[in-house]
Write an enzyme that holds these catalytic residues in place. Structure first.
Site: not given
Ligand code: RI2
Length: 336
Positions: A26, A135, A204, A240
């Site tokens: 995100a 994730c 997200d 977020k």
């Molecule tokens: P950071 C990701 O989504 C994951 O769900 C993860 O937990 C979230 O974004 C936040 O990520 P995707 O893009 O901003 O993999 O902390 O669908 O890196």
């Protein structure tokens, strides 16, 4: 949404990289979108300020559609576009400079926020804690890496995170940070929860009621953590938080290609079987012990305070303006 005809190639490339998840996470997609706006401003070759504004609005609308769930994406775009709209630049050069400065400001703020979350979150962990994560989240990874540097934690269980296996990315990055990583299948979450002291995941989107939208399967981890009385933390930058949820809008959940679940060939060979691939789920506030933001660690029930601090009376009035995101602008929302 069709791409505007005058869209520069690099914007289209950014959009495609986000949509296809070549660029993911995100925070990262928000920074990419801000950079794409700056690139679009640079690529504009006209001389008319009004045309420049219209063009930037089209680029912004297009970029917003790249992925639907992570609120950081529209929030980053609104941060930049609001600066441009408010400034009403008299000429294209001035408008271009505003877009590029705002994009740079967002990107720098975002990167600093992740570092701050790492420091603040690491303080919450105790010596010897065993952690589980789901994730790959850069915010959650920052907490774990910082806690490792502080000598507090060592062992971390990382879920594989089907269908796209982003847990493998997390495992690699956390391993490089010196953690003792144990990669486990998603289905083993309850089996291993008894060995875990804390769970940390990213986000997200954070809704006004404190619910967190994160990678599919997060809510199952939260359930297992609650059953085992394990603390469940979310690491999330304040951009977020979703302003639209204050006025009752729901965060849309992205459904991705069924081929990610079962493979293209299998899906084609079994036309009678529906394959569903939701990318995110919702963990209600009651399952979350704390949200670690760059401004401090807070209860999920304090989410409305963050949103009110950011957006002030705007959310109760003519509509939500997602552009008011920077601490410097805090407080001014209620004057307008
Ligand atoms: P950071 C990701 O989504 C994951 O769900 C993860 O937990 C979230 O974004 C936040 O990520 P995707 O893009 O901003 O993999 O902390 O669908 O890196």
């Amino acid at each position: 949404m069709p791409a505007p005809p005058d869209l520069p190639g690099e914007v289209l490339a950014s959009w495609e990289a986000i949509r296809s998840m070549k660029i993911r996470g995100a925070g990262r997609i928000a920074r990419e979108a801000a950079a794409a706006l700056a690139g679009a401003a640079d690529a504009f070759s006209g001389r008319d300020a009004r045309e420049f504004l219209d063009y930037m609005e089209r680029v912004a609308a297009f970029m917003r559609e790249a992925r639907p769930t992570a609120v950081s994406l529209p929030n980053a775009i609104s941060f930049v576009m609001r600066r441009l709209r408010d400034a009403r630049p008299a000429d294209v050069d001035a408008g271009r400079a505003i877009v590029k400065a705002a994009a740079r400001e967002f990107i720098e703020y975002s990167s600093r926020a992740v570092d701050a979350i790492g420091e603040l979150g690491a303080r919450r962990l105790r010596n010897g804690d065993v952690v589980m994560t789901h994730c790959h989240s850069s915010a959650a990874a920052a907490v774990l890496s910082e806690a490792r540097r502080a000598g507090k934690i060592n062992r971390v269980y990382v879920k594989e995170t089907r269908p796209r296996l982003q847990g493998l990315t997390a495992a690699r990055i956390l391993g490089e940070a010196g953690l003792d990583v144990v990669l486990i299948p998603d289905s083993a979450v309850r089996y291993f929860m008894k060995d875990v002291d804390r769970v940390i995941v990213g986000a997200d989107a954070v809704a006004a009621n404190g619910a967190v939208v994160n990678k599919i399967g997060t809510s199952v981890v939260a359930l297992a953590a609650k059953e085992a009385r394990v603390n469940f933390y979310v690491a999330a930058e304040t951009y977020k938080f979703s302003p639209k949820t204050i006025v009752g809008e729901l965060v849309p959940i992205e459904f991705r290609d069924p081929a990610e679940v079962a493979g293209k060939g299998w899906v084609a060979d079994h036309p009678g079987i529906e394959v569903m691939n939701p990318a995110f789920d919702v963990t209600p506030a009651e399952y979350i012990d704390a949200i670690i933001t760059e401004r401090g660690v807070m209860s999920p029930y304090a989410a409305p305070l963050i949103l009110l601090e950011e957006y002030g009376v705007r959310v109760w009035g003519a509509g939500v303006d997602e552009g008011k995101l920077h601490p410097e602008e805090m407080g001014r929302a209620s004057d307008t």
